[in-house]
Design a protein around this motif. Structure first.
Motif, PDB file in Angstrom:
ATOM      1  N   CYS A  94      -1.324  17.963   6.865  1.00 55.24           N
ATOM      2  CA  CYS A  94      -2.185  18.654   5.873  1.00 55.24           C
ATOM      3  C   CYS A  94      -3.005  17.807   5.261  1.00 55.24           C
ATOM      4  O   CYS A  94      -4.329  17.990   4.913  1.00 55.24           O
ATOM      5  N   SER A  95      -2.511  16.402   4.949  1.00 59.12           N
ATOM      6  CA  SER A  95      -3.387  15.560   4.134  1.00 59.12           C
ATOM      7  C   SER A  95      -2.878  14.109   4.687  1.00 59.12           C
ATOM      8  O   SER A  95      -1.694  13.936   4.858  1.00 59.12           O
ATOM      9  N   CYS A  96      -3.587  12.873   4.387  1.00 57.98           N
ATOM     10  CA  CYS A  96      -3.474  11.667   4.814  1.00 57.98           C
ATOM     11  C   CYS A  96      -4.230  10.762   3.872  1.00 57.98           C
ATOM     12  O   CYS A  96      -5.438  10.813   3.746  1.00 57.98           O
ATOM     13  N   ASP A  97      -3.598   9.874   3.103  1.00 51.99           N
ATOM     14  CA  ASP A  97      -4.357   9.034   2.172  1.00 51.99           C
ATOM     15  C   ASP A  97      -3.333   7.676   2.102  1.00 51.99           C
ATOM     16  O   ASP A  97      -2.378   7.548   2.121  1.00 51.99           O
ATOM     17  N   ILE A  98      -4.403   6.561   1.803  1.00 51.58           N
ATOM     18  CA  ILE A  98      -3.721   5.372   1.811  1.00 51.58           C
ATOM     19  C   ILE A  98      -4.311   4.498   0.708  1.00 51.58           C
ATOM     20  O   ILE A  98      -5.668   4.527   0.704  1.00 51.58           O
ATOM     21  N   GLU A  99      -3.739   4.011  -0.194  1.00 49.82           N
ATOM     22  CA  GLU A  99      -4.498   3.561  -1.453  1.00 49.82           C
ATOM     23  C   GLU A  99      -3.444   2.264  -1.800  1.00 49.82           C
ATOM     24  O   GLU A  99      -2.148   2.125  -1.393  1.00 49.82           O
ATOM     25  N   LEU A 100      -4.003   1.209  -2.293  1.00 47.00           N
ATOM     26  CA  LEU A 100      -3.211   0.087  -2.885  1.00 47.00           C
ATOM     27  C   LEU A 100      -2.179   0.718  -3.967  1.00 47.00           C
ATOM     28  O   LEU A 100      -2.597   1.190  -5.093  1.00 47.00           O
ATOM     29  N   ALA A 101      -1.065   0.183  -3.700  1.00 48.40           N
ATOM     30  CA  ALA A 101       0.052   0.644  -4.847  1.00 48.40           C
ATOM     31  C   ALA A 101       0.026  -0.024  -6.040  1.00 48.40           C
ATOM     32  O   ALA A 101      -0.081  -1.271  -6.115  1.00 48.40           O
ATOM     33  N   VAL A 129       6.646  16.023   2.187  1.00 44.86           N
ATOM     34  CA  VAL A 129       5.726  15.329   1.420  1.00 44.86           C
ATOM     35  C   VAL A 129       6.239  13.716   1.574  1.00 44.86           C
ATOM     36  O   VAL A 129       7.556  13.588   1.323  1.00 44.86           O
ATOM     37  N   ASP A 130       5.694  13.068   2.397  1.00 40.89           N
ATOM     38  CA  ASP A 130       6.309  11.484   2.518  1.00 40.89           C
ATOM     39  C   ASP A 130       5.470  10.541   1.827  1.00 40.89           C
ATOM     40  O   ASP A 130       3.915  10.399   2.039  1.00 40.89           O
ATOM     41  N   LEU A 131       6.053   9.509   1.304  1.00 37.26           N
ATOM     42  CA  LEU A 131       5.578   8.440   0.569  1.00 37.26           C
ATOM     43  C   LEU A 131       6.010   7.228   1.182  1.00 37.26           C
ATOM     44  O   LEU A 131       7.259   6.858   0.829  1.00 37.26           O
ATOM     45  N   PHE A 132       5.092   6.301   1.656  1.00 36.62           N
ATOM     46  CA  PHE A 132       5.680   5.088   2.499  1.00 36.62           C
ATOM     47  C   PHE A 132       5.029   4.147   1.514  1.00 36.62           C
ATOM     48  O   PHE A 132       3.891   4.101   1.396  1.00 36.62           O
ATOM     49  N   LEU A 133       5.886   3.014   0.981  1.00 31.33           N
ATOM     50  CA  LEU A 133       5.242   1.862   0.548  1.00 31.33           C
ATOM     51  C   LEU A 133       5.200   0.705   1.989  1.00 31.33           C
ATOM     52  O   LEU A 133       6.410   0.411   2.422  1.00 31.33           O
ATOM     53  N   VAL A 134       4.025   0.445   2.359  1.00 26.05           N
ATOM     54  CA  VAL A 134       3.886  -0.475   3.390  1.00 26.05           C
ATOM     55  C   VAL A 134       3.172  -1.759   3.342  1.00 26.05           C
ATOM     56  O   VAL A 134       2.549  -1.841   2.313  1.00 26.05           O
ATOM     57  N   THR A 135       3.412  -2.697   3.955  1.00 23.26           N
ATOM     58  CA  THR A 135       2.641  -3.953   4.223  1.00 23.26           C
ATOM     59  C   THR A 135       2.072  -4.102   5.635  1.00 23.26           C
ATOM     60  O   THR A 135       2.708  -3.629   6.414  1.00 23.26           O
ATOM     61  N   LYS A 149     -11.664   0.054   5.311  1.00 22.31           N
ATOM     62  CA  LYS A 149     -11.956   1.389   5.718  1.00 22.31           C
ATOM     63  C   LYS A 149     -11.532   1.597   7.057  1.00 22.31           C
ATOM     64  O   LYS A 149     -10.646   2.620   7.465  1.00 22.31           O
ATOM     65  N   ASN A 150     -11.948   0.740   7.998  1.00 22.94           N
ATOM     66  CA  ASN A 150     -11.511   0.981   9.326  1.00 22.94           C
ATOM     67  C   ASN A 150     -10.231   0.916   9.601  1.00 22.94           C
ATOM     68  O   ASN A 150      -9.807   1.926  10.367  1.00 22.94           O
ATOM     69  N   ARG A 151      -9.469   0.146   8.867  1.00 20.53           N
ATOM     70  CA  ARG A 151      -7.970  -0.040   9.391  1.00 20.53           C
ATOM     71  C   ARG A 151      -7.359   1.531   8.725  1.00 20.53           C
ATOM     72  O   ARG A 151      -6.249   1.983   9.286  1.00 20.53           O
ATOM     73  N   LYS A 152      -7.723   1.795   7.511  1.00 15.54           N
ATOM     74  CA  LYS A 152      -7.251   3.122   6.924  1.00 15.54           C
ATOM     75  C   LYS A 152      -7.578   4.168   8.026  1.00 15.54           C
ATOM     76  O   LYS A 152      -6.565   5.026   8.223  1.00 15.54           O
ATOM     77  N   ASP A 153      -8.858   4.225   8.389  1.00 17.45           N
ATOM     78  CA  ASP A 153      -9.258   5.472   9.313  1.00 17.45           C
ATOM     79  C   ASP A 153      -8.231   5.374  10.606  1.00 17.45           C
ATOM     80  O   ASP A 153      -7.708   6.347  11.083  1.00 17.45           O
ATOM     81  N   GLU A 154      -7.982   4.150  11.138  1.00 16.44           N
ATOM     82  CA  GLU A 154      -7.280   3.995  12.317  1.00 16.44           C
ATOM     83  C   GLU A 154      -6.036   4.549  11.964  1.00 16.44           C
ATOM     84  O   GLU A 154      -5.347   5.418  13.057  1.00 16.44           O
ATOM     85  N   ALA A 155      -5.044   4.222  10.911  1.00 20.64           N
ATOM     86  CA  ALA A 155      -3.800   4.821  10.747  1.00 20.64           C
ATOM     87  C   ALA A 155      -3.836   6.266  10.622  1.00 20.64           C
ATOM     88  O   ALA A 155      -2.981   6.476  11.141  1.00 20.64           O
ATOM     89  N   CYS A 156      -4.866   6.802   9.853  1.00 24.69           N
ATOM     90  CA  CYS A 156      -4.737   8.256   9.705  1.00 24.69           C
ATOM     91  C   CYS A 156      -5.066   8.882  11.096  1.00 24.69           C
ATOM     92  O   CYS A 156      -4.497   9.899  11.406  1.00 24.69           O
ATOM     93  N   PHE A 200       0.935  -1.053  -0.015  1.00 28.73           N
ATOM     94  CA  PHE A 200       0.018  -0.056  -0.060  1.00 28.73           C
ATOM     95  C   PHE A 200       0.747   1.091  -0.035  1.00 28.73           C
ATOM     96  O   PHE A 200       1.982   1.394   0.514  1.00 28.73           O
ATOM     97  N   LEU A 201       0.430   2.229  -0.710  1.00 30.15           N
ATOM     98  CA  LEU A 201       1.141   3.590  -0.616  1.00 30.15           C
ATOM     99  C   LEU A 201       0.217   4.582   0.545  1.00 30.15           C
ATOM    100  O   LEU A 201      -1.039   4.642   0.395  1.00 30.15           O
ATOM    101  N   PHE A 202       1.252   4.710   1.453  1.00 31.81           N
ATOM    102  CA  PHE A 202       0.944   5.762   2.691  1.00 31.81           C
ATOM    103  C   PHE A 202       1.225   7.071   2.399  1.00 31.81           C
ATOM    104  O   PHE A 202       2.605   7.094   2.468  1.00 31.81           O
ATOM    105  N   MET A 203       0.581   7.813   1.956  1.00 30.15           N
ATOM    106  CA  MET A 203       1.119   9.358   1.703  1.00 30.15           C
ATOM    107  C   MET A 203       0.349  10.287   2.433  1.00 30.15           C
ATOM    108  O   MET A 203      -0.699  10.350   2.709  1.00 30.15           O
ATOM    109  N   PHE A 204       1.315  11.475   3.024  1.00 31.51           N
ATOM    110  CA  PHE A 204       0.716  12.378   3.699  1.00 31.51           C
ATOM    111  C   PHE A 204       1.699  13.481   3.481  1.00 31.51           C
ATOM    112  O   PHE A 204       2.970  13.480   3.284  1.00 31.51           O
TER     113      PHE A 204
END
Length: 378
Positions: A154-161, A120-126, A135-142, A79-83
């Motif tokens: 300023c912003s936080c988003d997680i999506e499948l890379a 601007v941080d871009l993390f590739l994570v598992t 959605k619950n896990r993404k909300d928990e992380a943000c 997943f791409l964790f970007m904020f």
């Protein structure tokens, strides 16, 4: 086994033995971290690493299925964790700490600072829990990240890379020649540098008719058992019985009764020499830390060998960012990439330091502080 929680640096007196079917492991541990160890999570991870006490289809069937699961684990969803947020001292470490608490494994990272002071941080994570697609896990992380960063986020988003994005982020610039030369030198160096703690490794075939005895005397460091076990794993060496003892002065004595994967002793002198040489190298310099100048920039480079299974050393980025935070050094740019040098693959962490490092610490002190944090010598 997956990495232990980051707040569990444990001193271990270790005994283990096996009869070929059952394995007995005894660990006497003492907390050394600043925070309480998450024992429930530790127990969960240990149980997950062990085969069940009974399998309806037999132990052979279990290991066959486990190999299939392991093959799947080697290609987990990425997943791409970007904020983005406003920069401050120790920011990258605070973010890394949140990701560790969430049990997210950092595979790659791209960190950059914009002229207006935003990061601007871009993390590739598992995800160890394998729930980051929900959605619950993404909300928990943000939410957990926002709790640490506050209004500066300023912003936080997680999506499948996507495969293309992952390939783009994994691209890494070539290493400086001085760094690759040092890696190659260490690869073929039988004895460690005189500035490093010396380790003694020997193989004895006279004490057991069925096993070779590997005797190791070395100085303790963080991940010592990990370095020994991954090296033996890469050499297809199986441990039948072992004893590990760490004295208060940091000296360790390890006895391992082992066989090759064909069940026989290690009798070939060349194999013995190669194994002892590799163990000495790994125990004395399992990580490389360099600070180099590239024009007006100063770059910290940390490299560690990748296991043949493709796994890198856990929590390296966490320790690097913690050491720099303690030194009050800002990070302007950071990336993680992999490089093949000689006949080995290395995971390389490259950190561009802010200009303020020249005002607070000497170059040697930065290298020393990062090395001590990585090795647990503090």
């Amino acid at each position: 086994m997956r990495p232990l929680p980051r707040d569990s640096p444990l001193r271990v007196e270790h005994y283990f033995s096996t009869d070929g079917k059952w394995c007995y492991v005894l660990l006497w541990v003492v907390e050394r971290g600043r925070k309480a160890t998450r024992w429930a999570l530790l127990k969960k991870r240990l149980i997950a690493a062990c085969p069940p006490a009974s399998s309806p289809l037999g132990i052979d069937s279990y290991y066959f299925n486990r190999r299939q699961e392991t093959a799947t684990e080697q290609n987990p969803q990425v997943f791409l964790f970007m904020f983005s947020c406003y920069d401050r001292m120790g920011l990258l470490h605070d973010v890394t700490e949140v990701l560790c608490e969430l049990e997210l494994t950092i595979r790659r990272v791209k960190v950059s600072t914009t002229p207006d002071g935003r990061v601007v941080d871009l993390f590739l994570v598992t995800d160890t829990r394998e729930l980051l697609h929900t959605k619950n896990r993404k909300d928990e992380a943000c939410t957990q990240l926002r709790a640490v960063l506050g209004d500066s986020m300023c912003s936080c988003d997680i999506e499948l890379a996507s495969a293309e994005l992952a390939e783009c982020l994994q691209a890494s610039s070539s290493l400086p020649p001085s760094v690759t030369e040092e890696m190659i030198t260490l690869e073929f160096q039988e004895e460690p540098s005189s500035s490093l703690p010396r380790s003694s490794v020997s193989v004895d075939n006279s004490l057991s008719h069925a096993h070779s005895l590997i005797q190791i005397q070395c100085h303790d460091h963080k991940g010592l058992l990990y370095d020994i076990m991954r090296t033996l794993k890469d050499y297809n060496i199986q441990i039948s019985y072992g004893r590990f003892n760490a004295a208060e002065n940091g000296n360790c004595n390890i006895d391992l009764f082992v066989v090759q994967n064909d069940g026989k002793k290690i009798v070939d002198c060349n194999k013995q020499k190669a194994l002892c040489s590799r163990l000495r190298m790994e125990l004395s310099c399992s990580l490389q830390v360099n600070l180099i100048s590239r024009g007006p920039d100063t770059e910290l480079i940390v490299a560690n060998p990748v296991e043949l299974s493709g796994k890198g050393r856990p929590l390296v980025f966490y320790d690097i960012t913690l050491a720099l935070k303690i030194l009050k050094i800002r990070i302007f740019l950071a990336e993680i990439g992999r490089h093949v040098v000689g006949d080995r693959e290395w995971e390389v962490y490259r950190v561009h330091l802010g200009d303020d490092h020249e005002l607070c610490e000497s170059r040697d002190k930065i290298v020393e502080a990062v090395t001590k944090m990585l090795m647990g010598w503090h």
